[in-house]
Design a protein around this motif. Sequence first.
Motif, PDB file in Angstrom:
ATOM      1  N   VAL A 113       0.813  -1.217   0.000  1.00 50.54           N
ATOM      2  CA  VAL A 113       0.000   0.000   0.000  1.00 50.54           C
ATOM      3  C   VAL A 113       0.846   1.265   0.000  1.00 50.54           C
ATOM      4  CG1 VAL A 113      -1.700   1.322   1.331  1.00 50.54           C
ATOM      5  CG2 VAL A 113      -1.946  -1.148   1.108  1.00 50.54           C
ATOM      6  N   THR A 114       1.936   1.277   0.761  1.00 50.21           N
ATOM      7  CA  THR A 114       2.679   2.529   0.953  1.00 50.21           C
ATOM      8  C   THR A 114       4.044   2.558   0.278  1.00 50.21           C
ATOM      9  OG1 THR A 114       3.802   1.863   3.007  1.00 50.21           O
ATOM     10  CG2 THR A 114       1.557   2.736   3.203  1.00 50.21           C
ATOM     11  N   GLY A 115       4.444   1.461  -0.356  1.00 46.53           N
ATOM     12  CA  GLY A 115       5.775   1.401  -0.964  1.00 46.53           C
ATOM     13  C   GLY A 115       6.033   2.494  -1.977  1.00 46.53           C
ATOM     14  N   TRP A 116       4.986   2.977  -2.635  1.00 41.19           N
ATOM     15  CA  TRP A 116       5.146   3.996  -3.683  1.00 41.19           C
ATOM     16  C   TRP A 116       5.893   5.235  -3.194  1.00 41.19           C
ATOM     17  CZ3 TRP A 116       3.300   8.879  -3.029  1.00 41.19           C
ATOM     18  CH2 TRP A 116       2.313   9.076  -2.054  1.00 41.19           C
ATOM     19  N   LYS A 117       5.681   5.597  -1.904  1.00 42.23           N
ATOM     20  CA  LYS A 117       6.297   6.829  -1.397  1.00 42.23           C
ATOM     21  C   LYS A 117       7.813   6.692  -1.267  1.00 42.23           C
ATOM     22  CE  LYS A 117       5.558   5.789   3.527  1.00 42.23           C
ATOM     23  NZ  LYS A 117       6.987   5.797   3.935  1.00 42.23           N
ATOM     24  N   LEU A 140       1.717   1.258 -13.787  1.00 43.10           N
ATOM     25  CA  LEU A 140       2.885   1.669 -14.566  1.00 43.10           C
ATOM     26  C   LEU A 140       2.599   2.898 -15.431  1.00 43.10           C
ATOM     27  CD1 LEU A 140       4.410  -1.781 -15.613  1.00 43.10           C
ATOM     28  CD2 LEU A 140       4.984  -0.320 -13.660  1.00 43.10           C
ATOM     29  N   GLU A 141       1.380   3.015 -15.945  1.00 46.42           N
ATOM     30  CA  GLU A 141       1.040   4.203 -16.736  1.00 46.42           C
ATOM     31  C   GLU A 141       1.124   5.457 -15.877  1.00 46.42           C
ATOM     32  OE1 GLU A 141      -1.783   2.575 -20.383  1.00 46.42           O
ATOM     33  OE2 GLU A 141      -2.747   3.418 -18.595  1.00 46.42           O
ATOM     34  N   ARG A 142       0.620   5.391 -14.650  1.00 46.87           N
ATOM     35  CA  ARG A 142       0.703   6.547 -13.754  1.00 46.87           C
ATOM     36  C   ARG A 142       2.154   6.814 -13.348  1.00 46.87           C
ATOM     37  NH1 ARG A 142      -4.295   4.641 -10.682  1.00 46.87           N
ATOM     38  NH2 ARG A 142      -5.976   5.920 -11.520  1.00 46.87           N
ATOM     39  N   TRP A 143       2.869   5.735 -13.032  1.00 45.71           N
ATOM     40  CA  TRP A 143       4.213   5.852 -12.471  1.00 45.71           C
ATOM     41  C   TRP A 143       5.193   6.441 -13.477  1.00 45.71           C
ATOM     42  CZ3 TRP A 143       5.175   3.726  -7.452  1.00 45.71           C
ATOM     43  CH2 TRP A 143       6.503   3.816  -7.016  1.00 45.71           C
ATOM     44  N   TYR A 144       5.096   5.985 -14.733  1.00 45.74           N
ATOM     45  CA  TYR A 144       6.094   6.363 -15.732  1.00 45.74           C
ATOM     46  C   TYR A 144       5.562   7.306 -16.812  1.00 45.74           C
ATOM     47  CZ  TYR A 144       9.038   2.835 -13.599  1.00 45.74           C
ATOM     48  OH  TYR A 144       9.781   2.119 -12.690  1.00 45.74           O
ATOM     49  N   GLY A 145       4.273   7.660 -16.759  1.00 49.42           N
ATOM     50  CA  GLY A 145       3.728   8.597 -17.731  1.00 49.42           C
ATOM     51  C   GLY A 145       3.696   8.053 -19.142  1.00 49.42           C
ATOM     52  N   VAL A 146       3.355   6.756 -19.276  1.00 49.74           N
ATOM     53  CA  VAL A 146       3.302   6.114 -20.594  1.00 49.74           C
ATOM     54  C   VAL A 146       1.886   5.620 -20.872  1.00 49.74           C
ATOM     55  CG1 VAL A 146       5.719   5.415 -20.522  1.00 49.74           C
ATOM     56  CG2 VAL A 146       3.956   3.863 -19.632  1.00 49.74           C
ATOM     57  N   LYS A 147       1.685   5.134 -22.085  1.00 51.41           N
ATOM     58  CA  LYS A 147       0.402   4.549 -22.481  1.00 51.41           C
ATOM     59  C   LYS A 147       0.660   3.189 -23.110  1.00 51.41           C
ATOM     60  CE  LYS A 147      -4.083   4.715 -23.230  1.00 51.41           C
ATOM     61  NZ  LYS A 147      -5.059   4.762 -22.121  1.00 51.41           N
ATOM     62  N   ILE A 173       9.020   2.232  -4.367  1.00 54.53           N
ATOM     63  CA  ILE A 173       8.918   0.776  -4.443  1.00 54.53           C
ATOM     64  C   ILE A 173       7.566   0.413  -5.045  1.00 54.53           C
ATOM     65  CG2 ILE A 173       8.944  -1.397  -3.167  1.00 54.53           C
ATOM     66  CD1 ILE A 173      10.506   0.063  -0.957  1.00 54.53           C
ATOM     67  N   ILE A 174       7.588  -0.351  -6.112  1.00 55.17           N
ATOM     68  CA  ILE A 174       6.358  -0.857  -6.726  1.00 55.17           C
ATOM     69  C   ILE A 174       6.171  -2.295  -6.289  1.00 55.17           C
ATOM     70  CG2 ILE A 174       5.183  -1.397  -8.886  1.00 55.17           C
ATOM     71  CD1 ILE A 174       6.734   0.791 -10.242  1.00 55.17           C
ATOM     72  N   VAL A 175       5.016  -2.594  -5.727  1.00 59.68           N
ATOM     73  CA  VAL A 175       4.726  -3.944  -5.247  1.00 59.68           C
ATOM     74  C   VAL A 175       3.460  -4.459  -5.920  1.00 59.68           C
ATOM     75  CG1 VAL A 175       4.277  -5.405  -3.245  1.00 59.68           C
ATOM     76  CG2 VAL A 175       5.775  -3.416  -3.017  1.00 59.68           C
ATOM     77  N   PHE A 176       3.560  -5.644  -6.499  1.00 62.19           N
ATOM     78  CA  PHE A 176       2.399  -6.306  -7.082  1.00 62.19           C
ATOM     79  C   PHE A 176       2.135  -7.596  -6.309  1.00 62.19           C
ATOM     80  CE2 PHE A 176       4.219  -4.149 -10.943  1.00 62.19           C
ATOM     81  CZ  PHE A 176       3.196  -3.213 -11.085  1.00 62.19           C
ATOM     82  N   LYS A 177       0.879  -7.792  -5.909  1.00 69.55           N
ATOM     83  CA  LYS A 177       0.486  -9.026  -5.216  1.00 69.55           C
ATOM     84  C   LYS A 177      -0.687  -9.652  -5.981  1.00 69.55           C
ATOM     85  CE  LYS A 177       3.153  -9.222  -1.488  1.00 69.55           C
ATOM     86  NZ  LYS A 177       2.633  -8.900  -0.159  1.00 69.55           N
ATOM     87  N   LYS A 178      -0.402 -10.728  -6.713  1.00 67.55           N
ATOM     88  CA  LYS A 178      -1.416 -11.421  -7.510  1.00 67.55           C
ATOM     89  C   LYS A 178      -2.173 -10.433  -8.401  1.00 67.55           C
ATOM     90  CE  LYS A 178      -2.057 -15.143  -4.129  1.00 67.55           C
ATOM     91  NZ  LYS A 178      -3.010 -15.889  -3.267  1.00 67.55           N
ATOM     92  N   ALA A 179      -1.420  -9.549  -9.027  1.00 62.73           N
ATOM     93  CA  ALA A 179      -2.012  -8.471  -9.826  1.00 62.73           C
ATOM     94  C   ALA A 179      -2.357  -8.948 -11.230  1.00 62.73           C
ATOM     95  CB  ALA A 179      -1.041  -7.299  -9.913  1.00 62.73           C
ATOM     96  N   THR A 180      -3.476  -8.473 -11.745  1.00 62.30           N
ATOM     97  CA  THR A 180      -3.831  -8.718 -13.139  1.00 62.30           C
ATOM     98  C   THR A 180      -3.029  -7.761 -14.021  1.00 62.30           C
ATOM     99  OG1 THR A 180      -5.613  -7.082 -13.172  1.00 62.30           O
ATOM    100  CG2 THR A 180      -6.178  -9.315 -12.433  1.00 62.30           C
ATOM    101  N   PHE A 181      -3.019  -8.015 -15.329  1.00 62.06           N
ATOM    102  CA  PHE A 181      -2.292  -7.119 -16.224  1.00 62.06           C
ATOM    103  C   PHE A 181      -2.906  -5.723 -16.201  1.00 62.06           C
ATOM    104  CE2 PHE A 181      -1.432  -5.024 -20.256  1.00 62.06           C
ATOM    105  CZ  PHE A 181      -0.049  -5.125 -20.297  1.00 62.06           C
ATOM    106  N   PHE A 223       9.679  -4.024  -7.121  1.00 62.98           N
ATOM    107  CA  PHE A 223      10.773  -3.358  -7.816  1.00 62.98           C
ATOM    108  C   PHE A 223      11.083  -2.048  -7.096  1.00 62.98           C
ATOM    109  CE2 PHE A 223       8.200  -5.780 -10.773  1.00 62.98           C
ATOM    110  CZ  PHE A 223       9.143  -6.532 -11.474  1.00 62.98           C
ATOM    111  N   THR A 224      12.365  -1.798  -6.870  1.00 64.98           N
ATOM    112  CA  THR A 224      12.794  -0.580  -6.190  1.00 64.98           C
ATOM    113  C   THR A 224      13.659   0.256  -7.121  1.00 64.98           C
ATOM    114  OG1 THR A 224      12.800  -1.741  -4.057  1.00 64.98           O
ATOM    115  CG2 THR A 224      13.995   0.352  -4.171  1.00 64.98           C
TER     116      THR A 224
END
Length: 209
Positions: free
Chosen positions: A134-138, A156-163, A141-149, A180-181
């Motif tokens: 929940v808080t790793g972003w600050k 990732l779109e928000r984090w890196y400004g891509v589409k 740190i990006i954390v995925f737990k059983k995440a769908t695509f 990922f850190t």
Amino acid sequence: MLEKATTTGQKMTMVFPDGTVVKLNSESSISFPEEFSKDLREVTLSGEAYFDVAHYEDWPFIVKSKGTETKVLGTEFNITAYPDEEQTTIALVNGSVNVRTKDEHFVTLEPMQMATFESKQLDLTVSDFDFLTVTGWKDNIIVFKKATFLEIQSTLERWYGVKFIYDEIPRFEGGYTGDFTDESLETILNGISSNKFDFEFEGKKVYIN
């Protein structure tokens, strides 16, 4: 009223005159008065932010965010309330917060509890949460737990400004788990793809095959 905002790929840290520290995630905004009143410190959040609220016994701090109102005296917590998502979450790290919804549901959270408000059903529930997820972003740190695509894509779109561009959604049986850190987008996609898909960059677009 004043407003601070971030776009995709941006984060911002700000300090209010009372000593409260707010870390604003990508595609988020916070509005606040030029000076807090003597009785109340009140801000309005759209998106995601981590709050470290300066403690004052007789000077409550209130965060309004998409159908919820979070009231504290001094504590640390994370709120996620993006306008294009159905869920609003308030995750308490320490201290105590009161969460009230627009239809007058009310809960008091204890440390490491999270309130989740479903805007369509007007449903408010309380659960435990994983701190790093929940808080790793600050801390970058990006954390995925059983995440769908689709969940990975949104982050990732928000984090890196891509589409992301694709004809077919890649699927992960049981979801994808990993963290990922301070990694580049290419490094993250190399870790996630794992023979599931190929990718190619073209400016701010990522083509998935």
